[in-house]
Design an enzyme around this catalytic site. Structure first.
Site, PDB file in Angstrom:
ATOM      1  N   THR A 153     -34.771  14.577 -57.030  1.00 21.73           N
ATOM      2  CA  THR A 153     -33.499  14.353 -57.715  1.00 21.73           C
ATOM      3  C   THR A 153     -32.400  14.519 -56.672  1.00 21.73           C
ATOM      4  O   THR A 153     -31.975  13.539 -56.057  1.00 21.73           O
ATOM      5  CB  THR A 153     -33.296  15.319 -58.903  1.00 21.73           C
ATOM      6  OG1 THR A 153     -33.572  16.643 -58.492  1.00 21.73           O
ATOM      7  CG2 THR A 153     -34.200  14.938 -60.048  1.00 21.73           C
ATOM      8  N   LYS A 179     -40.941  19.040 -55.440  1.00 20.86           N
ATOM      9  CA  LYS A 179     -39.511  18.701 -55.439  1.00 20.86           C
ATOM     10  C   LYS A 179     -38.750  19.915 -55.960  1.00 20.86           C
ATOM     11  O   LYS A 179     -39.302  20.774 -56.643  1.00 20.86           O
ATOM     12  CB  LYS A 179     -39.230  17.494 -56.322  1.00 20.86           C
ATOM     13  CG  LYS A 179     -39.456  17.745 -57.796  1.00 20.86           C
ATOM     14  CD  LYS A 179     -38.335  17.253 -58.682  1.00 20.86           C
ATOM     15  CE  LYS A 179     -37.027  17.856 -58.317  1.00 20.86           C
ATOM     16  NZ  LYS A 179     -36.064  17.871 -59.432  1.00 20.86           N
ATOM     17  N   THR A 190     -34.960  21.880 -61.058  1.00 18.35           N
ATOM     18  CA  THR A 190     -36.281  21.822 -61.669  1.00 18.35           C
ATOM     19  C   THR A 190     -37.298  21.646 -60.574  1.00 18.35           C
ATOM     20  O   THR A 190     -37.177  20.782 -59.724  1.00 18.35           O
ATOM     21  CB  THR A 190     -36.379  20.674 -62.679  1.00 18.35           C
ATOM     22  OG1 THR A 190     -35.878  19.495 -62.081  1.00 18.35           O
ATOM     23  CG2 THR A 190     -35.571  20.987 -63.909  1.00 18.35           C
ATOM     24  N   GLU A 277     -30.267  24.669 -51.920  1.00 18.01           N
ATOM     25  CA  GLU A 277     -28.874  24.233 -52.031  1.00 18.01           C
ATOM     26  C   GLU A 277     -27.989  24.943 -51.020  1.00 18.01           C
ATOM     27  O   GLU A 277     -27.813  26.159 -51.083  1.00 18.01           O
ATOM     28  CB  GLU A 277     -28.358  24.528 -53.433  1.00 18.01           C
ATOM     29  CG  GLU A 277     -29.104  23.725 -54.457  1.00 18.01           C
ATOM     30  CD  GLU A 277     -28.751  24.147 -55.852  1.00 18.01           C
ATOM     31  OE1 GLU A 277     -28.904  23.311 -56.721  1.00 18.01           O
ATOM     32  OE2 GLU A 277     -28.326  25.294 -56.038  1.00 18.01           O
ATOM     33  N   ASN A 401     -22.766  23.462 -56.690  1.00 19.94           N
ATOM     34  CA  ASN A 401     -22.912  23.875 -58.075  1.00 19.94           C
ATOM     35  C   ASN A 401     -21.614  23.897 -58.857  1.00 19.94           C
ATOM     36  O   ASN A 401     -21.627  24.022 -60.079  1.00 19.94           O
ATOM     37  CB  ASN A 401     -23.593  25.238 -58.139  1.00 19.94           C
ATOM     38  CG  ASN A 401     -25.064  25.087 -57.856  1.00 19.94           C
ATOM     39  OD1 ASN A 401     -25.751  24.390 -58.580  1.00 19.94           O
ATOM     40  ND2 ASN A 401     -25.521  25.689 -56.777  1.00 19.94           N
ATOM     41  N   SER A 406     -20.125  14.097 -63.080  1.00 20.01           N
ATOM     42  CA  SER A 406     -19.341  12.866 -62.946  1.00 20.01           C
ATOM     43  C   SER A 406     -19.923  11.800 -63.851  1.00 20.01           C
ATOM     44  O   SER A 406     -20.970  11.983 -64.443  1.00 20.01           O
ATOM     45  CB  SER A 406     -19.346  12.401 -61.505  1.00 20.01           C
ATOM     46  OG  SER A 406     -20.681  12.267 -61.060  1.00 20.01           O
TER      47      SER A 406
END
EC number: 2.3.1.35
Lengths: 406, 406
Positions: A153, A179, A190, A277, A401, A406
């Protein structure tokens, strides 16, 4: 950012597993967001799922199907997690299985569905179903790398591991993908992982191998402490490489299989942290000298979850005060702090619970300048050891985060 | 940044309490970093301390002294936490008590020491001791506001609360100060609070009042989940306002005292969150409908600690998926998610475990634009209720905590 080596290896095909990828426009145009795994008849499948009470519809369906029948297909979509979607979400997850079953002359409880992406929106099931024929048409043994791309993703890189194992004259392949950890859209991260081998392994042994491997890999990583609603990890054994079925943990080949699976799973799990992240540092938190494994994990997670420690590592600050503070907060019963030692790689920063008098800022700074750092904590009260992997906490974490949907 | 009303009230003096502030150059020049509280003879004192195993030397000494004698003085320094300082740290904490005892003709176990600031460095005890005569010379009943300044480290504002209570014709004052949440220097946030009343309250009743008040205030706030090594909260009752001693919880005045202390402590605790590191939002997380208080707290803290939720609130994003994810991770046994409701102030975002069909982005955005937001979660499984206060997670949080020690 991603930390260290995330290179995809040569992804060895696994006999009995074919993978088809298609565009089904779940959320975006021009994205291959639908992946179908075909598993040869006779394959055994083991799986573990999220412990979150709010688990997603596909998790509920996959768990139920796994208890009823032997899976022949896995169907995975990105762009929509089908989580927090109530009865309609369950209907959609079931509908994806029914559609694939009709196309493949299987039963719908032989299909395991998986979803990842935005939560709280209904899965556009018509689009998913419309994409299935193209995915089936594309089925190919040599599509693992494409599959690693297809389940991404907001990951910045695809994640895979592959290994060949020779045992008693038989050659077995273990290949897998994972992933997770990207979250530019405001969803939960996830985590998904799919690993297959062509070795013949009985279902209960496969589940044992999976549970053990996950406990030492996916269950030992953390980015922000939030277990997602969709986590799932699947291990398939097709048996197509032949040889005797591994039907007992006392089989003399068991430990070699176990070691190989552990290596593959650990690599796949660590890749998620490396691509965490905003990550700029990859941290290995090893706690030794514990009275038991649980307290080693409690200390390691307390360190790995501390925003104060994670921001200090982002700043390359060997802030041992924050580390001892976290150790002190881990709830270890009757901890004698005067027995606690802390090392950054081989540099001892805390000696007997206080500043190590021989520590120098230069030595600490040299370790902290590295992208990969070991934090080793000795509790001095037993023989237990455990390890957790995590990453630091940067401006980019907040940016990723805090970005509005959007 | 600080959120909402942090104004200092008129700080009513408390008969029997005098406060002296001085510069002792513990870490900085031109900073009043030494505060001495003088407590009238006959005062009762109750205290609670950090649960961190790595508690600081002054915490160990204060806890011991409180068990041995009735405190006559509190001595508080900022700039150095005297934590992680080993046997020398204990010597220094004791030395500060001995020096103050000699100057005041008291016994050293009648002194409680408190420190806050950088950890892992030895307290410059000579400088602290040299500052004591000036602090004693400055003793004054009307120095509460100066004391609130004097215990600040990286707080952006002083924090105080003051209340007058009339009971059965007697007039009592309750005044207190707190500090914490600033952490521009890479130390642990240290929370300190000192509250005094001129009411006559027996020691055991005072401890009960303190414990109850702290459990509903300081023990219900979180900024980053890291309990510091130095947290301490002290409640003194001098009895100088006269009237009958409150010597039992069955006294008919007890509930009025309890309510007043709870208000003062809650204000002091909330001030810390409002001045939290990088805070732009003040969030009240109320969990109701729990089977018991513990599970309400577990859910509230899980929400209040989630970096994903905290960054979403920073971005004014009503991201209910992250909230239900956190609820699902709180370890509530057999949670039926279809009974879960979530509100942002009065706007219901989650209905029966899924998206509320009547929710509009406009309504959510209107609430999220506020600096103060209530997150109300109903678990639908019982009558228990609890509340936790927290703040959001901004770029400034990372900036403040990633700033290197200078």
């Amino acid at each position: 950012m991603a930390v260290g080596d995330l290179q995809m290896p040569v992804m060895q095909p696994v006999q009995g597993v074919r993978i088809g990828i298609a565009e089904s426009y779940i959320r975006y145009q021009n994205r291959r967001d639908l992946v179908v795994f075909e598993l040869a008849e006779g394959s055994t499948t083991a799986a573990v799922f999220t412990q979150n009470s709010f688990c997603a519809a596909p998790v509920l369906v996959a768990r139920e199907h796994l208890g009823l029948n032997s899976p022949r297909y896995l169907v995975i979509n990105t762009g929509n997690a089908n989580a927090g979607t109530g009865p309609q979400g369950l209907k959609n997850a079931n509908a994806s299985c029914e559609a694939l079953a009709a196309l493949t002359q299987t039963q719908s409880n032989q299909i395991l569905p998986f979803s990842t992406g935005v939560i709280g929106e209904q899965l556009p099931i018509d689009r998913l179903v419309a994409g299935l024929p193209a995915a089936l048409k594309a089925l190919d043994e040599n599509a693992w790398t494409e599959a690693a791309h297809g389940i991404m993703t907001t990951d910045t890189l695809p994640k895979g591991a592959s290994e060949i194992l020779m045992l008693n004259g038989d050659t077995y392949t273990i290949t897998g993908i994972s992933k997770g950890a990207g979250m530019i859209r405001p969803n939960m991260a996830t985590m998904l992982s799919f690993v297959a081998t062509d070795a013949p392994i009985a279902r209960d042994v496969l589940q044992t191998l999976l549970t053990n491997a996950v406990n030492q890999s996916f269950n030992r990583i953390t980015i922000d402490g939030d277990t997602s609603t969709n986590d799932a990890c699947v291990l398939v054994a097709t048996g197509k490489a032949g040889g005797d079925v591994l039907s007992s943990v006392t089989d003399n080949r068991y430990s070699d299989f176990e070691a190989a699976f552990n290596r593959v799973f650990l690599r796949l799990a660590q890749l998620i942290v490396r691509d965490g992240e905003g990550a700029t540092k990859f941290m290995t938190v090893r706690v030794e000298g514990g009275a038991n494994t649980q307290e080693c994990c409690d200390v390691a997670y307390r360190v790995a979850h501390s925003p104060l420690i994670k921001t200090a590592f982002f700043a390359s600050d060997p802030n041992w005060g924050r580390i001892v503070c976290a150790i002190g907060n881990a709830g270890v019963n009757s901890l004698d702090v005067s027995n606690v030692q802390v090392f950054l790689d081989d540099v001892q920063i805390v000696k007997d619970g206080g500043a190590n008098p021989e520590y120098t800022e230069a030595a600490g700074a040299a370790v902290m300048a590295q992208p990969e750092i070991g934090i080793r904590i000795s509790l001095g009260r037993g023989e237990a050891v455990d390890t957790v992997w995590t990453c630091d906490f940067s401006y980019d974490y907040v940016k990723i985060n805090a970005d509005y949907r959007s």
